[in-house]
Scaffold this motif. Structure first.
Motif, mmCIF file in Angstrom:
data_model
loop_
_atom_site.group_PDB
_atom_site.id
_atom_site.type_symbol
_atom_site.label_atom_id
_atom_site.label_comp_id
_atom_site.label_asym_id
_atom_site.label_seq_id
_atom_site.Cartn_x
_atom_site.Cartn_y
_atom_site.Cartn_z
ATOM 1 N N VAL A 152 -9.637 7.715 5.680
ATOM 2 C CA VAL A 152 -8.581 7.369 4.390
ATOM 3 C C VAL A 152 -8.970 6.170 3.576
ATOM 4 N N GLU A 153 -8.825 6.332 2.331
ATOM 5 C CA GLU A 153 -8.933 5.461 1.363
ATOM 6 C C GLU A 153 -7.495 5.038 0.778
ATOM 7 N N LEU A 154 -7.077 3.574 0.914
ATOM 8 C CA LEU A 154 -5.956 3.195 0.294
ATOM 9 C C LEU A 154 -6.230 2.654 -1.015
ATOM 10 N N LYS A 155 -5.225 3.207 -1.798
ATOM 11 C CA LYS A 155 -5.060 2.824 -3.175
ATOM 12 C C LYS A 155 -3.758 2.468 -3.758
ATOM 13 N N ILE A 156 -3.437 1.250 -4.107
ATOM 14 C CA ILE A 156 -2.118 1.066 -4.681
ATOM 15 C C ILE A 156 -1.951 0.802 -6.032
ATOM 16 N N ALA A 157 -0.947 1.690 -6.765
ATOM 17 C CA ALA A 157 -0.687 1.709 -8.022
ATOM 18 C C ALA A 157 0.651 0.995 -8.414
ATOM 19 N N LEU A 158 0.861 0.285 -9.521
ATOM 20 C CA LEU A 158 2.198 -0.207 -9.928
ATOM 21 C C LEU A 158 2.820 0.723 -10.559
ATOM 22 N N ARG A 159 4.181 0.926 -9.896
ATOM 23 C CA ARG A 159 5.054 1.907 -10.497
ATOM 24 C C ARG A 159 5.244 1.805 -11.931
ATOM 25 N N ASP A 160 5.725 0.619 -12.509
ATOM 26 C CA ASP A 160 6.036 0.676 -14.038
ATOM 27 C C ASP A 160 4.725 1.064 -14.766
ATOM 28 N N ASP A 161 3.452 0.702 -14.213
ATOM 29 C CA ASP A 161 2.367 0.893 -14.939
ATOM 30 C C ASP A 161 1.948 2.131 -14.837
ATOM 31 N N ASN A 162 2.473 3.172 -14.065
ATOM 32 C CA ASN A 162 2.117 4.548 -14.074
ATOM 33 C C ASN A 162 3.479 5.447 -14.003
ATOM 34 N N ASP A 163 3.995 5.303 -15.065
ATOM 35 C CA ASP A 163 5.579 6.043 -15.126
ATOM 36 C C ASP A 163 5.026 7.484 -14.964
ATOM 37 N N ALA A 164 4.119 8.032 -15.546
ATOM 38 C CA ALA A 164 3.804 9.462 -15.679
ATOM 39 C C ALA A 164 3.871 10.090 -14.337
ATOM 40 N N GLN B 161 -5.690 8.891 -13.826
ATOM 41 C CA GLN B 161 -5.400 7.531 -14.418
ATOM 42 C C GLN B 161 -4.859 6.729 -13.526
ATOM 43 N N ALA B 162 -3.942 7.107 -12.566
ATOM 44 C CA ALA B 162 -3.350 6.168 -11.661
ATOM 45 C C ALA B 162 -4.325 5.462 -10.873
ATOM 46 N N LEU B 163 -5.466 6.314 -10.340
ATOM 47 C CA LEU B 163 -6.448 5.919 -9.438
ATOM 48 C C LEU B 163 -7.322 4.722 -10.192
ATOM 49 N N GLU B 164 -7.534 5.203 -11.644
ATOM 50 C CA GLU B 164 -8.410 3.936 -12.315
ATOM 51 C C GLU B 164 -7.631 2.746 -12.473
ATOM 52 N N ASN B 165 -6.346 2.917 -12.474
ATOM 53 C CA ASN B 165 -5.115 1.725 -12.624
ATOM 54 C C ASN B 165 -5.064 1.057 -11.344
ATOM 55 N N SER B 166 -5.633 1.574 -9.896
ATOM 56 C CA SER B 166 -5.074 1.088 -8.896
ATOM 57 C C SER B 166 -5.746 -0.171 -8.460
ATOM 58 N N PHE B 167 -5.264 -0.701 -7.294
ATOM 59 C CA PHE B 167 -5.843 -1.644 -6.673
ATOM 60 C C PHE B 167 -6.032 -1.441 -5.073
ATOM 61 N N SER B 168 -7.085 -2.065 -4.695
ATOM 62 C CA SER B 168 -7.245 -2.231 -3.195
ATOM 63 C C SER B 168 -6.234 -3.048 -2.646
ATOM 64 N N PHE B 169 -5.746 -2.947 -1.240
ATOM 65 C CA PHE B 169 -4.577 -3.637 -0.593
ATOM 66 C C PHE B 169 -4.978 -5.177 -0.922
ATOM 67 N N ALA B 170 -6.115 -5.659 -0.819
ATOM 68 C CA ALA B 170 -6.342 -7.124 -0.998
ATOM 69 C C ALA B 170 -6.299 -7.416 -2.536
#
Length: 201
Positions: free
Chosen positions: A105-117, A7-16
């Motif tokens: 390496v593939e970088l994915k960034i997820a926002l903390r508050d949107d991924n509390d679980a 779920q976090a990966l689905e919600n995640s962003f690239s760095f850009a």
């Protein structure tokens, strides 16, 4: 756990895209996260400037570059972050530069508050400290290791300051930013590499 990661990966962003998201929110007078305040917006604006500078100045050392290029298999670096976080502003651009030098390496960034679980699995002393880098096996999405929210030297600086003054105030934050400035991302690079090497040993 695996579903939480997916779920976090689905919600995640690239760095850009992460940078774009933060920039667009600032233009609307907002910060990332579920809480909004003038202070968080001010920190987000300050961090925007920091990240712009770091993207231009941070260099991955040759040793780190070589070792990252020779990793045994492919990994995902899933980073929990927020645009207002001072440590994230100093650390995430370094992580991005490291991920850029290798196809392992593939970088994915997820926002903390949107991924509390997910954040609940990676608390630091019971708190939601960020950034947090979660090392995943790219094939199985198994959690291999994690790192963060600060390099050892920065963590020690804050512990010592708190012991001496009883609080982490604005002067403490200034000292911390100076520490990052002098370190030039070297500790972050070495510690993340060390995390990978411990996995292999």
């Amino acid at each position: 756990m695996i579903n939480t990661i997916k779920q976090a990966l689905e919600n995640s962003f690239s760095f850009a895209d992460y940078r774009k998201k933060v920039t667009n929110l600032i233009a609307e007078g907002k910060s990332t996260g579920h809480t909004q305040s003038d202070d968080l917006l001010k920190y987000s604006e300050l961090n925007e400037t920091r990240m712009n500078r770091l993207e231009k100045t941070i260099e991955v050392t040759n040793e780190v570059k070589t070792k990252l290029q020779n990793l045994d298999k492919k990994y995902i670096w899933l980073v929990l972050s927020e645009g207002w976080c001072g440590d994230a502003a100093q650390i995430v651009p370094v992580i991005y530069k490291m991920a850029e030098v290798t196809d392992k390496v593939e970088l994915k960034i997820a926002l903390r508050d949107d991924n509390d679980a997910l954040m609940q699995h990676f608390l630091t002393n019971g708190g939601k400290a960020i950034p947090k880098l979660i090392l995943l096996d790219a094939e199985t999405l198994e959690v291999v290791a994690d790192w963060g929210p600060r390099p050892h030297g920065a963590k020690q600086l804050i512990l010592d300051y708190k012991a001496a003054h009883g609080v982490v105030d604005e002067p403490a934050k200034i000292e911390l930013q100076k520490w990052y400035l002098h370190d030039k991302g070297i500790s972050i690079q070495n510690e993340i590499l060390e995390m990978h090497e411990q996995v292999l040993s």
